[in-house]
Design a protein around this motif. Structure first.
Motif, PDB file in Angstrom:
ATOM      1  N   GLY A 177       8.456   0.911  -3.767  1.00  0.00           N
ATOM      2  CA  GLY A 177       7.739   2.257  -4.412  1.00  0.00           C
ATOM      3  C   GLY A 177       8.571   2.816  -5.615  1.00  0.00           C
ATOM      4  N   ALA A 178       9.860   2.855  -5.112  1.00  0.00           N
ATOM      5  CA  ALA A 178      10.963   3.178  -6.217  1.00  0.00           C
ATOM      6  C   ALA A 178      10.826   2.374  -7.439  1.00  0.00           C
ATOM      7  CB  ALA A 178      12.338   3.284  -5.652  1.00  0.00           C
ATOM      8  N   TYR A 179      10.792   1.347  -7.476  1.00  0.00           N
ATOM      9  CA  TYR A 179      10.705   0.288  -8.743  1.00  0.00           C
ATOM     10  C   TYR A 179       9.349   0.645  -9.327  1.00  0.00           C
ATOM     11  CZ  TYR A 179      14.950  -2.271  -7.338  1.00  0.00           C
ATOM     12  OH  TYR A 179      16.023  -2.587  -7.204  1.00  0.00           O
ATOM     13  N   MET A 180       8.288   0.563  -8.512  1.00  0.00           N
ATOM     14  CA  MET A 180       6.869   0.901  -9.119  1.00  0.00           C
ATOM     15  C   MET A 180       6.805   2.327  -9.667  1.00  0.00           C
ATOM     16  SD  MET A 180       4.769  -1.528  -6.423  1.00  0.00           S
ATOM     17  CE  MET A 180       3.415  -0.442  -6.458  1.00  0.00           C
ATOM     18  N   THR A 181       7.562   3.300  -9.117  1.00  0.00           N
ATOM     19  CA  THR A 181       7.442   4.628  -9.575  1.00  0.00           C
ATOM     20  C   THR A 181       7.826   4.454 -11.144  1.00  0.00           C
ATOM     21  OG1 THR A 181       8.215   5.961  -7.624  1.00  0.00           O
ATOM     22  CG2 THR A 181       8.771   6.889  -9.909  1.00  0.00           C
TER      23      THR A 181
ATOM     24  N   SER B 275       0.900  -1.321  -0.077  1.00  0.00           N
ATOM     25  CA  SER B 275      -0.026  -0.080   0.140  1.00  0.00           C
ATOM     26  C   SER B 275       0.704   1.335  -0.033  1.00  0.00           C
ATOM     27  CB  SER B 275      -0.873   0.028   1.328  1.00  0.00           C
ATOM     28  OG  SER B 275      -1.613  -1.204   1.440  1.00  0.00           O
ATOM     29  N   LEU B 276       1.971   1.332   0.871  1.00  0.00           N
ATOM     30  CA  LEU B 276       2.809   2.348   0.958  1.00  0.00           C
ATOM     31  C   LEU B 276       3.407   2.584  -0.421  1.00  0.00           C
ATOM     32  CD1 LEU B 276       4.450   4.634   2.328  1.00  0.00           C
ATOM     33  CD2 LEU B 276       6.018   2.747   3.127  1.00  0.00           C
ATOM     34  N   ALA B 277       3.745   1.435  -1.089  1.00  0.00           N
ATOM     35  CA  ALA B 277       4.719   1.362  -2.299  1.00  0.00           C
ATOM     36  C   ALA B 277       3.526   1.812  -3.461  1.00  0.00           C
ATOM     37  CB  ALA B 277       5.100   0.135  -2.751  1.00  0.00           C
ATOM     38  N   CYS B 278       2.594   1.729  -3.486  1.00  0.00           N
ATOM     39  CA  CYS B 278       1.583   2.275  -4.502  1.00  0.00           C
ATOM     40  C   CYS B 278       1.408   3.577  -4.331  1.00  0.00           C
ATOM     41  CB  CYS B 278       0.136   1.308  -4.319  1.00  0.00           C
ATOM     42  SG  CYS B 278       0.325  -0.197  -4.798  1.00  0.00           S
ATOM     43  N   PHE B 279       1.338   4.125  -2.938  1.00  0.00           N
ATOM     44  CA  PHE B 279       1.080   5.614  -2.970  1.00  0.00           C
ATOM     45  C   PHE B 279       2.325   6.251  -3.479  1.00  0.00           C
ATOM     46  CE2 PHE B 279       2.094   9.067  -0.092  1.00  0.00           C
ATOM     47  CZ  PHE B 279       0.932   9.866  -0.329  1.00  0.00           C
ATOM     48  N   LEU B 280       3.575   5.832  -2.928  1.00  0.00           N
ATOM     49  CA  LEU B 280       4.758   6.290  -3.232  1.00  0.00           C
ATOM     50  C   LEU B 280       5.020   6.507  -4.789  1.00  0.00           C
ATOM     51  CD1 LEU B 280       7.201   5.309  -0.553  1.00  0.00           C
ATOM     52  CD2 LEU B 280       6.521   7.594  -0.743  1.00  0.00           C
ATOM     53  N   ALA B 281       4.578   5.120  -5.425  1.00  0.00           N
ATOM     54  CA  ALA B 281       4.597   5.097  -6.690  1.00  0.00           C
ATOM     55  C   ALA B 281       3.940   6.142  -7.602  1.00  0.00           C
ATOM     56  CB  ALA B 281       4.360   3.764  -7.288  1.00  0.00           C
ATOM     57  N   VAL B 282       2.606   6.399  -7.363  1.00  0.00           N
ATOM     58  CA  VAL B 282       1.952   7.384  -7.995  1.00  0.00           C
ATOM     59  C   VAL B 282       2.755   8.704  -7.620  1.00  0.00           C
ATOM     60  CG1 VAL B 282      -0.175   8.624  -8.132  1.00  0.00           C
ATOM     61  CG2 VAL B 282      -0.086   5.978  -7.865  1.00  0.00           C
TER      62      VAL B 282
ATOM     63  N   GLY C 258       5.713   9.595  -6.888  1.00  0.00           N
ATOM     64  CA  GLY C 258       6.765   9.378  -7.582  1.00  0.00           C
ATOM     65  C   GLY C 258       6.861   9.693  -9.125  1.00  0.00           C
ATOM     66  N   ALA C 259       5.769   8.977  -9.688  1.00  0.00           N
ATOM     67  CA  ALA C 259       5.770   8.975 -11.027  1.00  0.00           C
ATOM     68  C   ALA C 259       5.276  10.319 -11.451  1.00  0.00           C
ATOM     69  CB  ALA C 259       4.503   7.923 -11.518  1.00  0.00           C
ATOM     70  N   LEU C 260       4.223  11.032 -10.619  1.00  0.00           N
ATOM     71  CA  LEU C 260       3.916  12.383 -10.985  1.00  0.00           C
ATOM     72  C   LEU C 260       5.275  13.260 -11.158  1.00  0.00           C
ATOM     73  CD1 LEU C 260       0.628  12.613  -9.096  1.00  0.00           C
ATOM     74  CD2 LEU C 260       0.821  12.123 -11.781  1.00  0.00           C
ATOM     75  N   GLY C 261       5.971  12.989  -9.947  1.00  0.00           N
ATOM     76  CA  GLY C 261       7.246  13.799  -9.885  1.00  0.00           C
ATOM     77  C   GLY C 261       8.226  13.714 -10.885  1.00  0.00           C
ATOM     78  N   ARG C 262       8.462  12.422 -11.390  1.00  0.00           N
ATOM     79  CA  ARG C 262       9.180  12.232 -12.337  1.00  0.00           C
ATOM     80  C   ARG C 262       8.733  12.854 -13.703  1.00  0.00           C
ATOM     81  NH1 ARG C 262      13.594   9.927 -13.331  1.00  0.00           N
ATOM     82  NH2 ARG C 262      13.294   8.180 -14.530  1.00  0.00           N
TER      83      ARG C 262
ATOM     84  N   TYR D  93      15.088  10.041  -5.455  1.00  0.00           N
ATOM     85  CA  TYR D  93      14.736   8.770  -4.717  1.00  0.00           C
ATOM     86  C   TYR D  93      14.639   7.591  -5.483  1.00  0.00           C
ATOM     87  CZ  TYR D  93      10.395   5.939  -3.569  1.00  0.00           C
ATOM     88  OH  TYR D  93       9.598   4.743  -3.056  1.00  0.00           O
ATOM     89  N   VAL D  94      14.118   7.539  -6.847  1.00  0.00           N
ATOM     90  CA  VAL D  94      14.407   6.401  -7.613  1.00  0.00           C
ATOM     91  C   VAL D  94      15.847   6.029  -7.761  1.00  0.00           C
ATOM     92  CG1 VAL D  94      14.171   5.570 -10.057  1.00  0.00           C
ATOM     93  CG2 VAL D  94      12.283   6.721  -8.753  1.00  0.00           C
ATOM     94  N   SER D  95      16.756   7.007  -7.975  1.00  0.00           N
ATOM     95  CA  SER D  95      18.075   6.364  -8.298  1.00  0.00           C
ATOM     96  C   SER D  95      18.711   5.802  -7.209  1.00  0.00           C
ATOM     97  CB  SER D  95      18.892   7.666  -8.831  1.00  0.00           C
ATOM     98  OG  SER D  95      20.000   7.484  -8.799  1.00  0.00           O
ATOM     99  N   LEU D  96      18.475   6.441  -5.933  1.00  0.00           N
ATOM    100  CA  LEU D  96      19.170   6.027  -4.616  1.00  0.00           C
ATOM    101  C   LEU D  96      18.668   4.636  -4.260  1.00  0.00           C
ATOM    102  CD1 LEU D  96      20.894   6.787  -2.016  1.00  0.00           C
ATOM    103  CD2 LEU D  96      18.639   7.682  -1.149  1.00  0.00           C
ATOM    104  N   ILE D  97      17.295   4.449  -4.157  1.00  0.00           N
ATOM    105  CA  ILE D  97      16.731   3.346  -3.802  1.00  0.00           C
ATOM    106  C   ILE D  97      17.070   2.182  -4.720  1.00  0.00           C
ATOM    107  CG2 ILE D  97      14.518   2.175  -3.235  1.00  0.00           C
ATOM    108  CD1 ILE D  97      15.449   4.265  -0.937  1.00  0.00           C
TER     109      ILE D  97
END
Lengths: 288, 254
Positions: free
Chosen positions: A166-170, A83-90, A92-96, A110-114
């Motif tokens: 969350g990073a991968y799913m982003t 659930s946390l990953a899905c939230f972060l992914a959405v 994160g994707a909007l951020g990217r 975030y994506v690169s580091l993780i």
């Protein structure tokens, strides 16, 4: 399947064509039969290997309830983390995809580091290293913050897994959003929609269909990675199995048992994933 | 009376430069009166679609002024309220695309009420009632609950027209609305456009559809390399063109 109906009707299809169609049907049936047989042979072979290893099946059976008691933690960690990953992914994707340099750079870092660091290191970072950060902050006058930064094992595990996945799913979500035809955005813009209306009403519902299969894949992977929280002494499936195995010097039995439990869970999830995908594909037909 | 005199669309000295100094529009002027039907013709790559897309800012002009129904926007101006003004123009302009661009995850009816409900904040019942009138008008009442993929290209484009009309636009923009259609489906779309013109809608259409250009349009403009070559009433353009370039172009499409 259309060939079948025509076959019985015999409407204008020449005999040699009908022969070929029948041949294709027979070949297909034979392949399916042989496939099932191979699977059965494989299963028997595996069971025979287990017997040949002289496993203590009674011990395995007796310990089963103890191991199963860890199922709750495994599922709890997995569901909370996904659930946390899905939230972060959405987010994160909007951020990217954002044109805001601050938002974009944070998401990209975030994506690169993780993605660039091992999950194992991240788990320990949340659990063991975070309190030290808290201590350093207390030195700067944030009194009482160390307690806040000292996480219980379960919380640390959920955060580590959720943030990592969350990073991968982003990237999965970003790819899903980008896969939608730009004409959709143009049509929404031409109607006078704002960016967020376009995203919410037009792009995201369509991207979701693209995203769901890879996300359910991630979820299956996460069920297994949830075993990493055993490192912090959470009594989930693998922790219990390893503990019992060591205590009775019967690690092989315990590890095989817990491996089978994970496998069964994943088979079950895969079954639901396939169901979901067929459901999605039905929606897809109405898409294109 | 004042209103009738002021143009519905007024474009002044529009330039569009794409990266690597590709100069697509070279200082274009265009005025479209209320209720007028204008057809823009020209070879592919001449800039006619870009011009059309500059009217509702799907394409940002590099220089110049766009005015639609009294709302004026300058290219490149830096104003907090500008995005809102662009949306105001878009609410007043309907646009139909070559590829239809219907929303595939919505039914025909949902496609049509999406703009009114989400953008204009209309009540769903009111929007649905109007959408049903529109569906009847385009002759697709029975398709209201279908998804777009179940419709033919011609039906999809008619739904796209209805989706634009649901916003009660002041002007309709058509970007090669029949170019992606099988030949036998072109007629049904042109017929809807023709009825729209007869009912007094202001129309700017980029099209190569001859019947529409010759019999429906009030005025034809020929574009080449980002400049107007010639303009005038259809009879004059088709029967008695002044420019050699116009003659060449017409020889290709006739």
């Amino acid at each position: 399947m259309k060939a079948d109906t025509n076959l019985s009707e015999g409407s204008g299809i020449p005999a040699e064509a009908r022969k070929i169609l029948t041949q294709i049907e027979t070949d297909r049936a034979a392949y399916k039969r042989k496939l099932v047989i191979s699977f059965i042979i494989l299963a028997i072979a595996m069971i025979m290997v287990l017997i040949a290893l002289k496993l203590d099946f009674r011990f395995m059976k007796n310990q089963l309830p103890f191991i199963f008691a860890g199922m709750g933690y495994t599922l709890l960690v997995s569901f909370m983390a996904i659930s946390l990953a899905c939230f972060l992914a959405v987010v994160g994707a909007l951020g990217r995809l954002s044109k805001n340099p601050v938002f974009n750079s944070i998401a990209s870092s975030y994506v690169s580091l993780i993605r660039g660091t091992p999950l194992l290191v991240q788990v320990y970072m949340w659990y063991l290293a975070l309190p030290q950060i808290g201590k350093a902050l207390e030195g700067y006058g944030f009194t009482g913050i160390q307690a806040f930064f000292t996480l219980p094992a379960l919380t640390a595990g959920i955060l580590a897994l959720g943030v990592c996945y969350g990073a991968y799913m982003t990237e999965t979500v970003r790819a899903g959003i980008q896969s939608i035809d730009p004409g959709q955005t143009e049509a929404a813009n031409a109607l006078g929609m704002t960016r967020s209306q376009t995203m919410k009403r037009i792009i995201f519902p369509q991207a979701l269909r693209v995203i769901i299969p890879p996300v359910s894949n991630e979820f299956i992977a996460m069920i297994k990675d949830s075993s990493l929280v055993s490192l912090m002494g959470v009594w989930e499936l693998s922790y219990r199995a390893i503990k019992m195995g060591r205590r009775h010097f019967q690690s092989l039995e315990m590890l095989i048992t817990v491996a089978l439990i994970y496998w069964m869970m994943c088979i079950l999830l895969q079954y639901f994933q396939e169901k979901l995908e067929t459901h999605m594909a039905r929606g897809d037909r109405s898409i294109r | 009376m004042m209103e009738n005199d002021s143009p519905m669309v007024k474009i002044t000295n529009i330039h569009k430069v794409f990266p690597q100094d590709v100069h697509v529009l070279c200082g274009i002027d265009l005025e479209v009166k209320k209720g007028e039907t204008v057809a823009i013709l020209g070879a592919s790559g001449s800039g006619k679609s870009t011009l059309l897309r500059c009217i509702n800012f799907l394409e940002e002009p590099t220089a110049g002024t766009v005015e639609v129904d009294g709302i004026t926007i300058e290219a490149g101006e830096n104003d907090k309220l500008r995005n809102g003004r662009i949306r105001d123009i878009r609410k007043r302009t309907g646009m139909c695309f070559q590829a239809f661009n219907l929303f595939p995850h919505m039914t025909v009816l949902e496609n049509i009420i999406e703009g009114p409900v989400t953008v204009l904040r209309q009540k769903k019942e009111a929007a649905t009632a109007y959408a049903e009138q529109l569906l009847q008008w385009i002759g697709l009442s029975e398709k209201s609950d279908e998804h777009p993929s179940r419709l033919s290209g011609g039906q999809q484009q008619r739904v796209a027209i209805a989706r634009s009309l649901a916003m009660k636009p002041k002007v309709m923009l058509f970007d090669e609305p029949t170019s992606a259609l099988d030949p036998e489906l072109v007629g049904e779309v042109v017929e809807v456009m023709e009825r729209l013109a007869k009912e007094g809608m202001t129309i700017v259409a980029v099209t190569h559809e001859l019947h529409f250009a010759r019999d429906v349009a009030d005025r034809i403009l020929i574009m080449d390399n980002g400049n107007w070559v010639e303009q005038g009433p259809p009879e004059k353009i088709f029967n008695n063109p002044e420019q050699e370039r116009t003659r060449q172009f017409l020889a290709h499409i006739l």
